[in-house]
Design a protein around this motif. Structure first.
Motif, PDB file in Angstrom:
ATOM      1  N   ALA A 297       1.658  10.310  13.523  1.00 38.80           N
ATOM      2  CA  ALA A 297       2.325   9.238  12.765  1.00 38.80           C
ATOM      3  C   ALA A 297       1.866   9.233  11.308  1.00 38.80           C
ATOM      4  CB  ALA A 297       2.052   7.887  13.428  1.00 38.80           C
ATOM      5  N   ALA A 298       0.619   9.635  11.066  1.00 43.47           N
ATOM      6  CA  ALA A 298       0.115   9.649   9.676  1.00 43.47           C
ATOM      7  C   ALA A 298       0.804  10.749   8.862  1.00 43.47           C
ATOM      8  CB  ALA A 298      -1.396   9.848   9.666  1.00 43.47           C
ATOM      9  N   ALA A 299       1.348  11.724   9.528  1.00 42.25           N
ATOM     10  CA  ALA A 299       2.148  12.776   8.896  1.00 42.25           C
ATOM     11  C   ALA A 299       1.504  13.325   7.626  1.00 42.25           C
ATOM     12  CB  ALA A 299       3.548  12.246   8.600  1.00 42.25           C
ATOM     13  N   GLY A 300       0.239  13.707   7.750  1.00 40.03           N
ATOM     14  CA  GLY A 300      -0.435  14.357   6.615  1.00 40.03           C
ATOM     15  C   GLY A 300      -1.122  13.390   5.666  1.00 40.03           C
ATOM     16  N   ARG A 301      -0.875  12.092   5.808  1.00 40.27           N
ATOM     17  CA  ARG A 301      -1.551  11.133   4.911  1.00 40.27           C
ATOM     18  C   ARG A 301      -2.999  10.965   5.375  1.00 40.27           C
ATOM     19  NH1 ARG A 301       2.653   6.428   5.887  1.00 40.27           N
ATOM     20  NH2 ARG A 301       2.520   7.467   7.905  1.00 40.27           N
ATOM     21  N   THR A 302      -3.926  10.959   4.413  1.00 42.94           N
ATOM     22  CA  THR A 302      -5.330  10.774   4.775  1.00 42.94           C
ATOM     23  C   THR A 302      -5.571   9.287   5.025  1.00 42.94           C
ATOM     24  OG1 THR A 302      -5.973  10.340   2.501  1.00 42.94           O
ATOM     25  CG2 THR A 302      -6.012  12.650   3.217  1.00 42.94           C
ATOM     26  N   ILE A 303      -6.782   8.964   5.531  1.00 38.86           N
ATOM     27  CA  ILE A 303      -7.127   7.547   5.727  1.00 38.86           C
ATOM     28  C   ILE A 303      -7.081   6.829   4.380  1.00 38.86           C
ATOM     29  CG2 ILE A 303      -9.026   5.973   6.335  1.00 38.86           C
ATOM     30  CD1 ILE A 303      -7.785   7.099   8.835  1.00 38.86           C
ATOM     31  N   ALA A 304      -7.574   7.499   3.319  1.00 37.76           N
ATOM     32  CA  ALA A 304      -7.547   6.859   1.987  1.00 37.76           C
ATOM     33  C   ALA A 304      -6.108   6.596   1.544  1.00 37.76           C
ATOM     34  CB  ALA A 304      -8.268   7.731   0.973  1.00 37.76           C
ATOM     35  N   ASP A 305      -5.188   7.542   1.825  1.00 38.21           N
ATOM     36  CA  ASP A 305      -3.770   7.329   1.494  1.00 38.21           C
ATOM     37  C   ASP A 305      -3.241   6.107   2.250  1.00 38.21           C
ATOM     38  OD1 ASP A 305      -3.764   9.699   0.040  1.00 38.21           O
ATOM     39  OD2 ASP A 305      -2.931  10.895   1.695  1.00 38.21           O
ATOM     40  N   LEU A 306      -3.582   6.050   3.540  1.00 39.99           N
ATOM     41  CA  LEU A 306      -3.055   4.953   4.367  1.00 39.99           C
ATOM     42  C   LEU A 306      -3.622   3.602   3.920  1.00 39.99           C
ATOM     43  CD1 LEU A 306      -3.229   6.714   7.855  1.00 39.99           C
ATOM     44  CD2 LEU A 306      -1.147   6.082   6.635  1.00 39.99           C
ATOM     45  N   VAL A 307      -4.917   3.602   3.532  1.00 41.23           N
ATOM     46  CA  VAL A 307      -5.523   2.343   3.051  1.00 41.23           C
ATOM     47  C   VAL A 307      -4.789   1.873   1.793  1.00 41.23           C
ATOM     48  CG1 VAL A 307      -7.608   1.401   1.931  1.00 41.23           C
ATOM     49  CG2 VAL A 307      -7.806   2.639   4.092  1.00 41.23           C
ATOM     50  N   ALA A 308      -4.524   2.811   0.871  1.00 36.79           N
ATOM     51  CA  ALA A 308      -3.843   2.432  -0.372  1.00 36.79           C
ATOM     52  C   ALA A 308      -2.422   1.939  -0.079  1.00 36.79           C
ATOM     53  CB  ALA A 308      -3.818   3.613  -1.333  1.00 36.79           C
ATOM     54  N   GLU A 309      -1.759   2.622   0.859  1.00 40.96           N
ATOM     55  CA  GLU A 309      -0.384   2.232   1.228  1.00 40.96           C
ATOM     56  C   GLU A 309      -0.379   0.838   1.867  1.00 40.96           C
ATOM     57  OE1 GLU A 309       2.760   4.077   4.335  1.00 40.96           O
ATOM     58  OE2 GLU A 309       1.643   5.537   3.178  1.00 40.96           O
ATOM     59  N   ARG A 310      -1.339   0.626   2.788  1.00 42.21           N
ATOM     60  CA  ARG A 310      -1.430  -0.692   3.423  1.00 42.21           C
ATOM     61  C   ARG A 310      -1.708  -1.772   2.383  1.00 42.21           C
ATOM     62  NH1 ARG A 310      -6.876  -1.594   6.192  1.00 42.21           N
ATOM     63  NH2 ARG A 310      -7.390  -1.599   3.970  1.00 42.21           N
ATOM     64  N   ASP A 311      -2.656  -1.504   1.490  1.00 39.31           N
ATOM     65  CA  ASP A 311      -3.028  -2.513   0.495  1.00 39.31           C
ATOM     66  C   ASP A 311      -1.833  -2.881  -0.382  1.00 39.31           C
ATOM     67  OD1 ASP A 311      -5.488  -2.306   1.626  1.00 39.31           O
ATOM     68  OD2 ASP A 311      -6.577  -1.752  -0.199  1.00 39.31           O
ATOM     69  N   ARG A 312      -1.076  -1.864  -0.827  1.00 36.18           N
ATOM     70  CA  ARG A 312       0.108  -2.144  -1.657  1.00 36.18           C
ATOM     71  C   ARG A 312       1.107  -2.988  -0.878  1.00 36.18           C
ATOM     72  NH1 ARG A 312      -0.312   3.218  -3.232  1.00 36.18           N
ATOM     73  NH2 ARG A 312       1.228   3.870  -1.690  1.00 36.18           N
ATOM     74  N   GLY A 313       1.337  -2.611   0.378  1.00 37.89           N
ATOM     75  CA  GLY A 313       2.325  -3.314   1.198  1.00 37.89           C
ATOM     76  C   GLY A 313       1.926  -4.757   1.460  1.00 37.89           C
ATOM     77  N   VAL A 314       0.636  -4.972   1.784  1.00 29.22           N
ATOM     78  CA  VAL A 314       0.199  -6.346   2.086  1.00 29.22           C
ATOM     79  C   VAL A 314       0.335  -7.216   0.836  1.00 29.22           C
ATOM     80  CG1 VAL A 314      -1.783  -7.782   2.727  1.00 29.22           C
ATOM     81  CG2 VAL A 314      -1.314  -5.704   3.992  1.00 29.22           C
ATOM     82  N   ILE A 315      -0.022  -6.659  -0.311  1.00 36.26           N
ATOM     83  CA  ILE A 315       0.106  -7.458  -1.546  1.00 36.26           C
ATOM     84  C   ILE A 315       1.575  -7.785  -1.804  1.00 36.26           C
ATOM     85  CG2 ILE A 315      -0.191  -7.416  -4.059  1.00 36.26           C
ATOM     86  CD1 ILE A 315      -2.769  -5.856  -3.598  1.00 36.26           C
TER      87      ILE A 315
END
Ligand SMILES: NC(=O)C1=CN([C@@H]2O[C@H](COP(=O)(O)OP(=O)(O)OC[C@H]3O[C@@H](n4cnc5c(N)ncnc54)[C@H](O)[C@@H]3O)[C@@H](O)[C@H]2O)C=CC1
Ligand SMILES: C[N+](C)(C)CC(=O)CC(=O)[O-]
Length: 337
Positions: A297-315
């Motif tokens: 499901a992460a499709a190549g995104r690292t944990i750091a990528d996912l954290v940044a994506e989550r943070d942007r989305g939550v904001i």
């Protein structure tokens, strides 16, 4: 006749919740680090201690990674990553702290010993909160002389973005400590639910665990993939849950008849065998299926990528639903910026 339970002495907090300047974070992994980032962004001085040899570098990396999101949210005046001090010992971290947040691993004996050490080292009256995601404070505070000042302050990951903290005391906790902690978290920008009794799993984890149990059953039985489970929430009920909880959401399922019609209509189907309730065996096959499914499901995104994506989305969600200063949700759910 049994002797009455002795009254719990109220801790005499060193200052009012509004006057706290220095917070200690003990245990600085995902959650302790997230708490440190939150308190720094709110303009507090933060001292942190964690026994891991690489703890300081890891913590500073976590805070630096969170900082862009915190800047987007808006930093308090004077807030700076430079106000973080990582100490070489627990005693040094809590000396002078006006609030202590413990975020060590979820192991009962470890928590018990650590809370007792924190109680011995922290200034008189300073309230000490545990981030535990499930242990009742009653089980953790046994044998600690200053049990009256120990509370649970259960956060959500990441604590620097998700507003909720569940606050609850144990049998030996002074009600004044629970009140003080709840007020402190509010002053520090959190959204607080103060529970008047200990409930297994608090409130939110009890709900999350029910969903999680069903998800694991579906993976174990090949009924759904990890990707389908995640999409079923992010493309479905998750969108509504950011605006309205499961109760009011379902009240709307009853149309003009509201919850009463919803219960008359769908209540009996609760007895359908949709739910399995018992947790599935977390055997090697299920473990590997869940880990591999998440990698896929992460499709190549690292944990750091996912954290940044989550943070942007939550904001974005917080802003769109009017939960940030300067953003007002309109009747259509559109945010005025
Ligand atoms: N990860 C999550 O999503 C959430 C976790 N929590 C709770 O937060 C607490 C910490 O969990 P995580 O941050 O996820 O774990 P973690 O494994 O990321 O961090 C734990 C940290 O504690 C340190 N540590 C080990 N022994 C210690 C000791 N004796 N004293 C102080 N620190 C010690 C470790 O070096 C590590 O850095 C747990 O009680 C957990 O249940 C609460 C809400 C969410
Ligand atoms: C996974 N977890 C049970 C530790 C999660 C929590 O306690 C709260 C959260 O962040 O969802």
């Amino acid at each position: 006749m049994p002797s009455p339970t002795p009254p719990v002495p109220a801790p005499c907090a060193p200052c009012a919740p509004e006057d706290v300047r220095r917070v200690a974070c003990v245990g600085a992994g995902v959650i302790g680090g997230g708490w440190a980032a939150h308190f720094l962004a709110r303009g507090y001085d933060v001292t942190a201690w964690d026994p891991a040899p690489d703890a300081e570098a890891r913590l500073r990396r976590l805070v630096a990674a969170a900082w862009p999101a915190l800047e987007r949210l808006g930093l308090a005046e004077g807030a700076s990553q430079d106000r973080l001090t990582v100490t070489g010992g627990l005693e040094e971290a809590v000396a002078g702290a006006e609030f202590v947040q413990e975020s060590a691993p979820e192991k009962l004996e470890l928590k018990r010993d650590l809370l007792a050490r924190l109680d011995a080292a922290a200034p008189a009256g300073t309230v000490i909160a545990s981030s535990t995601s499930g242990y009742p404070m009653t089980d953790m505070q046994t044998g600690t002389p200053g049990a009256a000042r120990l509370v649970v302050g259960h956060p959500f990951n990441p604590p620097y973005l998700i507003p909720l903290v569940e606050v609850v005391g144990g049998e030996l906790t002074a009600p004044a400590a629970v009140e003080w902690a709840s007020r402190f978290y509010e002053v520090a920008g959190k959204s607080v639910i103060t529970m008047d009794r200990e409930v297994p799993g608090f409130i939110a984890n009890r709900l999350q665990e029910a969903l999680w149990r069903e998800a694991l059953h579906m993976v174990a039985n090949g009924e759904a993939t990890v990707r389908e489970i995640d999409a079923s929430i992010t493309e479905g009920p998750g969108l509504r849950w950011a605006v309205m909880g499961p109760m009011l959401t379902f009240a709307l399922a009853g149309g003009e008849g509201g919850m009463a019609h919803m219960l008359d209509h769908f209540g009996p189907s609760l007895k359908s065998p949709w739910t399995r309730l018992e947790a599935p065996e977390l055997d090697r096959a299920l473990y590997e299926a869940v880990v591999a499914g998440c990698d896929e499901a992460a499709a190549g995104r690292t944990i750091a990528d996912l954290v940044a994506e989550r943070d942007r989305g939550v904001i974005d969600v917080l802003r769109a639903t009017g939960r940030l200063p300067g953003a007002t949700a309109t009747a259509t759910g559109e945010a005025a910026r």
